[in-house]
Design a protein around this motif. Sequence first.
Motif, PDB file in Angstrom:
ATOM      1  N   GLN A  39       0.836  -1.203   0.000  1.00 36.59           N
ATOM      2  CA  GLN A  39       0.000   0.000   0.000  1.00 36.59           C
ATOM      3  C   GLN A  39       0.871   1.254   0.000  1.00 36.59           C
ATOM      4  O   GLN A  39       0.660   2.185  -0.747  1.00 36.59           O
ATOM      5  N   ARG A  40       1.879   1.232   0.827  1.00 35.84           N
ATOM      6  CA  ARG A  40       2.782   2.363   0.957  1.00 35.84           C
ATOM      7  C   ARG A  40       3.488   2.630  -0.383  1.00 35.84           C
ATOM      8  O   ARG A  40       3.568   3.763  -0.824  1.00 35.84           O
ATOM      9  N   GLU A  41       3.950   1.550  -1.038  1.00 36.54           N
ATOM     10  CA  GLU A  41       4.626   1.722  -2.334  1.00 36.54           C
ATOM     11  C   GLU A  41       3.708   2.378  -3.358  1.00 36.54           C
ATOM     12  O   GLU A  41       4.089   3.307  -4.071  1.00 36.54           O
ATOM     13  N   VAL A  42       2.481   1.873  -3.432  1.00 31.16           N
ATOM     14  CA  VAL A  42       1.548   2.382  -4.436  1.00 31.16           C
ATOM     15  C   VAL A  42       1.211   3.841  -4.168  1.00 31.16           C
ATOM     16  O   VAL A  42       1.204   4.670  -5.076  1.00 31.16           O
ATOM     17  N   LEU A  43       0.983   4.162  -2.877  1.00 31.03           N
ATOM     18  CA  LEU A  43       0.661   5.549  -2.534  1.00 31.03           C
ATOM     19  C   LEU A  43       1.832   6.474  -2.849  1.00 31.03           C
ATOM     20  O   LEU A  43       1.650   7.598  -3.298  1.00 31.03           O
ATOM     21  N   THR A  44       3.051   5.961  -2.624  1.00 32.82           N
ATOM     22  CA  THR A  44       4.239   6.759  -2.920  1.00 32.82           C
ATOM     23  C   THR A  44       4.281   7.117  -4.407  1.00 32.82           C
ATOM     24  O   THR A  44       4.517   8.262  -4.786  1.00 32.82           O
ATOM     25  N   VAL A  45       4.035   6.110  -5.237  1.00 33.41           N
ATOM     26  CA  VAL A  45       4.057   6.343  -6.677  1.00 33.41           C
ATOM     27  C   VAL A  45       2.975   7.345  -7.071  1.00 33.41           C
ATOM     28  O   VAL A  45       3.214   8.276  -7.848  1.00 33.41           O
ATOM     29  N   LEU A  46       1.809   7.181  -6.490  1.00 33.13           N
ATOM     30  CA  LEU A  46       0.693   8.076  -6.813  1.00 33.13           C
ATOM     31  C   LEU A  46       1.042   9.518  -6.415  1.00 33.13           C
ATOM     32  O   LEU A  46       0.780  10.472  -7.151  1.00 33.13           O
ATOM     33  N   HIS A  47       1.664   9.647  -5.261  1.00 28.32           N
ATOM     34  CA  HIS A  47       2.007  10.969  -4.777  1.00 28.32           C
ATOM     35  C   HIS A  47       3.073  11.618  -5.655  1.00 28.32           C
ATOM     36  O   HIS A  47       3.032  12.816  -5.941  1.00 28.32           O
ATOM     37  N   ARG A  48       4.031  10.804  -6.097  1.00 29.51           N
ATOM     38  CA  ARG A  48       5.101  11.322  -6.960  1.00 29.51           C
ATOM     39  C   ARG A  48       4.528  11.816  -8.280  1.00 29.51           C
ATOM     40  O   ARG A  48       4.920  12.859  -8.801  1.00 29.51           O
ATOM     41  N   VAL A  49       3.592  11.037  -8.802  1.00 30.09           N
ATOM     42  CA  VAL A  49       2.945  11.424 -10.050  1.00 30.09           C
ATOM     43  C   VAL A  49       2.256  12.771  -9.876  1.00 30.09           C
ATOM     44  O   VAL A  49       2.375  13.662 -10.712  1.00 30.09           O
ATOM     45  N   HIS A  50       1.581  12.934  -8.758  1.00 31.48           N
ATOM     46  CA  HIS A  50       0.904  14.199  -8.457  1.00 31.48           C
ATOM     47  C   HIS A  50       1.903  15.361  -8.419  1.00 31.48           C
ATOM     48  O   HIS A  50       1.684  16.420  -8.978  1.00 31.48           O
ATOM     49  N   ARG A  51       3.026  15.102  -7.762  1.00 27.83           N
ATOM     50  CA  ARG A  51       4.028  16.152  -7.624  1.00 27.83           C
ATOM     51  C   ARG A  51       4.641  16.517  -8.971  1.00 27.83           C
ATOM     52  O   ARG A  51       4.829  17.666  -9.297  1.00 27.83           O
ATOM     53  N   GLU A  52       4.940  15.491  -9.756  1.00 25.02           N
ATOM     54  CA  GLU A  52       5.690  15.733 -10.990  1.00 25.02           C
ATOM     55  C   GLU A  52       4.807  16.251 -12.112  1.00 25.02           C
ATOM     56  O   GLU A  52       5.264  17.002 -12.969  1.00 25.02           O
ATOM     57  N   THR A  53       3.540  15.803 -12.157  1.00 25.11           N
ATOM     58  CA  THR A  53       2.695  16.228 -13.273  1.00 25.11           C
ATOM     59  C   THR A  53       1.687  17.300 -12.860  1.00 25.11           C
ATOM     60  O   THR A  53       1.035  17.881 -13.714  1.00 25.11           O
ATOM     61  N   GLY A  54       1.568  17.525 -11.569  1.00 27.80           N
ATOM     62  CA  GLY A  54       0.626  18.536 -11.114  1.00 27.80           C
ATOM     63  C   GLY A  54      -0.828  18.123 -11.231  1.00 27.80           C
ATOM     64  O   GLY A  54      -1.727  18.951 -11.144  1.00 27.80           O
ATOM     65  N   SER A  55      -1.070  16.842 -11.426  1.00 28.40           N
ATOM     66  CA  SER A  55      -2.453  16.405 -11.555  1.00 28.40           C
ATOM     67  C   SER A  55      -3.116  16.338 -10.186  1.00 28.40           C
ATOM     68  O   SER A  55      -2.466  16.088  -9.171  1.00 28.40           O
TER      69      SER A  55
END
Lengths: 263, 333, 617
Positions: free
Chosen positions: C496-512
Amino acid sequence: MSALVFDKVRVSFGHGARKFTAVHDVSLRVPAGRSVGLVGESGSGKSTLARAAVGLCEPRSGSIALNGTELVNARGRALALRRRVQMVFQDPSSCLDPRMSVGASLVEAIRAAERRDRRPGTVAGRSAQIAGLLESVQLPSAKAAEYPGALSGGQRQRVAIARALAAEPAFILADEITSALDVSVQGSVMNLLKELQAERGFGLLFISHNLAAVHYLCDDVAVLRTGRLVEAGATADVLHTPKQDYTRELLAAVPRIGEPLFA
Amino acid sequence: MTATAISPTPTTTRAQAAPNAWPRFAIRRGGQFLVSIAILITVAFLMLQMIPGDPARQSLSPTASPDQVAERTQELGLDQPLATQYLAFWKGLLTGDPGQSISLRMPVEDVIASRLPATVELALLTVLVVLAIAIPVGLLAAALTKGGRRRGLELTFNSASGLIASAPEFLIGVGLVYLFAVNVPWMPVAGRSGPASYVLPVAALSIGAIAALSRIVRAEAMDVLSSDFMRTAAGKRMPVLRKYLRHALPNLMTSTMTNAGLFLGSLIAGTVLVESIFAWPGLGMTLVQSIRAKDFPLAQALVVVYGAIVLMINLAVDVLLAVLDPRSTIKDS
Amino acid sequence: MSAAGMTGRWRSALLTPTGLAALAGMAVLLFLVVLGPVIWGDISTTTNPAALSQKPSATHPFGTDAGGRDVFARTMTAARLSVLMALAASAMGVLGGALLGALPSVLPRPLGRAILAGVNFALAFPGLLITVVLSVVFGQGVLGAVFAIGLAILPAYARLTSTLAASVGGRDFVAAARVLGVSRAGMLLRHIMPNIAAPLIVNASVTAGGALTAFAGLSYLGLGVQQPEFDWGRMLNEGLLKIFVNPATALAPGIAVVVSGIIFTMVGETIARATGVTRTFSDKLPRLRPREISAVLTIEDNNAVLQVRGLQIAAPGRSRWAELVRGVSFDVGRGELVGLVGESGSGKSMTCMAVAQLADHPLHVSAQSIRFDGQEIYRGTAPAGSRRAVSRLLGTRLAMVFQDPMSSLNPSLRVGGQVAEPGFLHGGLSRRAAWHKAVRLLGQVQIADPERRAKQHPHELSGGMRQRAMIAMGLMGNPALIIADEPTTALDVTVQREVLTVLHRVHRETGSAVLMISHDMAVITGFCTRVMVMYRGRIVEDISTEDLVAGNARHPYTRALLAAVPTLETERSVPMPTIADGEDFDTDLRFDLEHRFAARRQSTADKDAIEREGAHA
């Protein structure tokens, strides 16, 4: 002091190349009247260990004993003793027979206990017992006439607990019994278990992936990983000052309310 | 949605194909086939033994003399001990000489050799027609009626296909004979001569199977269409055709082929009836004639041939499924 | 289910066209079986040398047969034998099969396995072939035919029974009964049989229809009923010989066979509906009245990526609409992390499906307006504007991640292809370029060895990898919003932690922006900056995470929900705070709009927009 003792229990499924060992030589002691939490991720073998204790699967080696009596492949008196170990399951939608009323489900359990103890029962006695069981799980006795379809998930789990209580168990193995419930209902089931245990003194093996629930309910904790015992001890020790890396990793991964996951 | 908590699902590593999955599959499935053939032959042999009364007498006219009965008993080998008969039966089948037909007065193997191609042609042609029509029709019906929309169409499809599927091949055959022989005499209604003569027997065999299979394809497709991955596909906003052909169809193939395999078997059996209607000179007509004439050696051999064809079809379908869906081989073995 | 509910279901099943036809058909069949031979028996066997093979006429509606007997009377008379034989054979096959199929769940394992192996072997052969072989053994005649067809039905029924029994046998209540010490016989009689009875009965009636036609076939081949007895098949056999002279003689029994077959099938369908094997809902419900929106909410806010106004979702039941989402309005700002939390049945997932236009028939979705990425995509009860434009917008700018990563990916297609698809569907990439981008994105979501993984099928990936592949799929476009519906509920905490990390990174990098749906307060408060709480189809709380955690929630339900979550710090000596079963927070509807937007006025997120709303209100 009586106890449910798992000694080097190994459970595997399949043969040859497809052999899969779910539980690797796990030793664990559940003393009477105490509650032991069994935590681990999916595939850690925690359910399998409990199922082996009640005869739903068979260990390849090792022993599971209640007060010194072997429960694996139990016959006769040992089998009657094994019925003092009861299990409550995870899924509220499948824990009760949808075609049987709550009362009928409980009668079945009461009669099984009567057969086990070789004592006759009366219809009146049984209905009194049903009312008592429902009362002890805080359900109105009118629910005896209802079918599982008319009950909420939490109510079904209460009936499942009442059914286990009908066997006058010395130990209850609760397999993720709150996991499929809404959080608002989880608490009431945990409170119920705690009260019942204080009242009746059964030993409890509480299997869960929810560390907070285990922390709240259990005196001792055992951590399993891919079928092996990682760490065991008093709840406060294991969950607050873990000795093993895996336990620390597990604890660190648990999200906490209000604590940002990412800085 | 509540916590669908941890359940003891098998880990991915276990689901992965073992490197030796194929040989294991071949040995297991091949062995199963051989055992089935052996049981089939035994059953065909016992068929004669289980007939109440004296088969030899039954196969003769009621006025036959005791000498004729004795002669027929010897001819059928019924005077021998059971074990000897059994061995002789196996030997006959393995050496390609299963005996003499009583009614046709010629070797059984010659009868089979002359009648087999007609039946195989008929069956293969029918299978192609059934698959080519039933799969698109079923998928289309599912696409149009999923989620309880177009209740009217659903009702029409269900009743029409149900009606056709519950009308047995032979009734459809009779109907076709009636229609084309009596009212619109465009097609030959009997015999096997030229391409046109195939039309009616194939139609009689396939119409019911198309209806039944398209029902199954529709039901399976409804399941597939309501699955999570089809929701993912819908989320990609792709053209409708791509959604159904690329995303839904491959997931239908396993169940469709499994069912088509079963239909193929009953299709083969259906030839027994359809051949009789259209005077199609195949194995089916011969089987019926042999049973009515109490021509036991021929009937036994034909049962083995029919059974073997069905078993081979099942084998072929399993192999095909294993190729199409590698998970199925691993799951079963 | 209650007794009243049962009768109600039977009544509504019988009152459908199928149900009524089945009822009428059964009455006709019963009448013919009981009285057919009594009424028409004599006529049907009276030969008339003066009227051989006559065409249909007023006296003989279906003509006469080769013996000058009236075909109509014979068809009516033959009903008794035809139907009774079919019922006898079905009873034999169904009861024998049910017994054989149920035995393996009671007998010792090796014996049960042997029975199943035998059944499977018999099943490999088509019923007709078995029937023909058995008719050799049993000889020709009524009894022989009944045995042959009954035994031919048996394996299929045994298999059906054992499959059903095995599925019931795997359920928890059977395990519980075993643990209690309920005997094997008790298990079979009390638990397994009652739970598989409904589908077995449904199939039995279909089987009876099949048996009827099987008899007709057998008699048609001359292997069934022998003269002077006659059933429909026998009549067909005789009629076919005369088909060129007098087709009606074959027509009458043919119609009888088909019609009776259909009657049996319809009976089965009716039972299926009445016993709930087939689920039903009414499609004739009155039009649903849209929810009134009391406050006027502005729509023109370019700061929001998603604006939902007055969303209502209802599902049809058997007699009325069930309203699952009751007039919900909310915004998601650009690049904002918003959580939607609630318990089962609160309507949170449904809301998101409707926003993504993935809520399928028969759900009824209506909204005053839904705007996404500056464009109105839904108004009233239909998508707004051109379908193509809306599809393109949603296909490129909206990404979805669902709860179950296994079932969300197509099991038959390679992971890489599935991830790449949006690239060449909407992104204008070639297939090759899309594939390369997919591999790159798989690497970006922390999947090791993406080249190899892209070529694999979903079942070869772990749960966490699959979920990250879903995220990568969403990144093929240029998402302005990622809707993540319980993205980690099916996963272990570490994964769960891994998936949330990836999701958060995507948010940070793409601004979505991310709209995360979850039942888990800890995940939501840990991931999101703003939380909306849903309760019985309404948003009852819309609050910044900061305020929520600080205990500033306004709605009593939110406070109760928050208190009910156990933590590692929960005091063990006092009972857990709970929400009682019947407790009802659903009192004040106006709370939904007024309090929420008032609350938002104080919150930090898009302050200007709120002020504008305030001016309008």
